[in-house]
Design a protein around this motif. Structure first.
Motif, PDB file in Angstrom:
ATOM      1  N   ARG A 138      -3.906   0.514  -2.513  1.00 41.23           N
ATOM      2  CA  ARG A 138      -4.594   1.163  -1.392  1.00 41.23           C
ATOM      3  C   ARG A 138      -3.698   2.262  -0.833  1.00 41.23           C
ATOM      4  NH1 ARG A 138      -7.933  -1.285   2.932  1.00 41.23           N
ATOM      5  NH2 ARG A 138      -8.797   0.557   3.926  1.00 41.23           N
ATOM      6  N   TRP A 170      -0.513   3.151 -14.145  1.00 42.72           N
ATOM      7  CA  TRP A 170      -1.173   2.042 -13.462  1.00 42.72           C
ATOM      8  C   TRP A 170      -2.650   1.985 -13.831  1.00 42.72           C
ATOM      9  CZ3 TRP A 170       0.638  -0.788  -8.877  1.00 42.72           C
ATOM     10  CH2 TRP A 170       2.013  -0.665  -8.689  1.00 42.72           C
ATOM     11  N   GLU A 171      -3.157   0.773 -13.960  1.00 45.55           N
ATOM     12  CA  GLU A 171      -4.590   0.572 -14.192  1.00 45.55           C
ATOM     13  C   GLU A 171      -5.394   1.013 -12.978  1.00 45.55           C
ATOM     14  OE1 GLU A 171      -6.551  -3.314 -15.217  1.00 45.55           O
ATOM     15  OE2 GLU A 171      -4.927  -3.264 -16.705  1.00 45.55           O
ATOM     16  N   ALA A 172      -4.931   0.605 -11.814  1.00 50.02           N
ATOM     17  CA  ALA A 172      -5.566   0.980 -10.547  1.00 50.02           C
ATOM     18  C   ALA A 172      -4.468   1.216  -9.516  1.00 50.02           C
ATOM     19  CB  ALA A 172      -6.500  -0.127 -10.072  1.00 50.02           C
ATOM     20  N   LEU A 173      -4.668   2.206  -8.694  1.00 47.70           N
ATOM     21  CA  LEU A 173      -3.680   2.506  -7.651  1.00 47.70           C
ATOM     22  C   LEU A 173      -3.818   1.511  -6.503  1.00 47.70           C
ATOM     23  CD1 LEU A 173      -3.899   6.382  -7.347  1.00 47.70           C
ATOM     24  CD2 LEU A 173      -2.253   5.032  -8.634  1.00 47.70           C
ATOM     25  N   LYS A 233      -0.249  10.586  -6.825  1.00 51.72           N
ATOM     26  CA  LYS A 233      -1.284   9.683  -7.329  1.00 51.72           C
ATOM     27  C   LYS A 233      -1.509   9.897  -8.826  1.00 51.72           C
ATOM     28  CE  LYS A 233      -4.002   9.023  -3.119  1.00 51.72           C
ATOM     29  NZ  LYS A 233      -5.308   9.275  -2.488  1.00 51.72           N
ATOM     30  N   ALA A 285      -1.138   7.090 -11.598  1.00 51.50           N
ATOM     31  CA  ALA A 285      -2.328   6.769 -12.396  1.00 51.50           C
ATOM     32  C   ALA A 285      -2.027   6.796 -13.892  1.00 51.50           C
ATOM     33  CB  ALA A 285      -3.466   7.726 -12.064  1.00 51.50           C
ATOM     34  N   CYS A 297       0.859  -1.176   0.000  1.00 59.58           N
ATOM     35  CA  CYS A 297       0.000   0.000   0.000  1.00 59.58           C
ATOM     36  C   CYS A 297       0.898   1.229   0.000  1.00 59.58           C
ATOM     37  CB  CYS A 297      -0.922  -0.004   1.212  1.00 59.58           C
ATOM     38  SG  CYS A 297      -0.062   0.077   2.785  1.00 59.58           S
TER      39      CYS A 297
END
Length: 82
Positions: free
Chosen positions: A52, A47-50, A40, A44, A16
């Motif tokens: 947690r 990355w497809e999704a960050l 972030k 982003a 995380c």
């Protein structure tokens, strides 16, 4: 930090992002929230999704229980996969 996150993801290591010292206010430069948003945004872009994210302050106790709960869930995942 981005390179480390990329490496962890390649190795399939759960992790995380922990943004610390939110209680510190800088006289000059961007605010903590501006720095977090910029980090972030940079992640982003690749990355497809960050992963947690947690925002913490040891002095104020901010984010402590959420972060500890997440770490406990990783331990449970580890124990389940043994």
């Amino acid at each position: 930090d981005i390179e480390c996150a990329d490496w962890l993801a390649e190795c399939e290591v759960p992790f995380c992002l922990v943004f610390t010292k939110l209680d510190n206010k800088k006289k000059d430069g961007p605010s903590n929230s501006d720095n977090i948003r910029a980090f972030k945004r940079t992640m982003a872009a690749e990355w497809e999704a960050l992963p947690r994210c947690f925002e913490t302050s040891a002095k104020l106790g901010l984010g402590r229980s959420d972060l500890l709960g997440y770490l406990a869930s990783l331990r449970q995942l580890h124990l389940k996969n043994k």
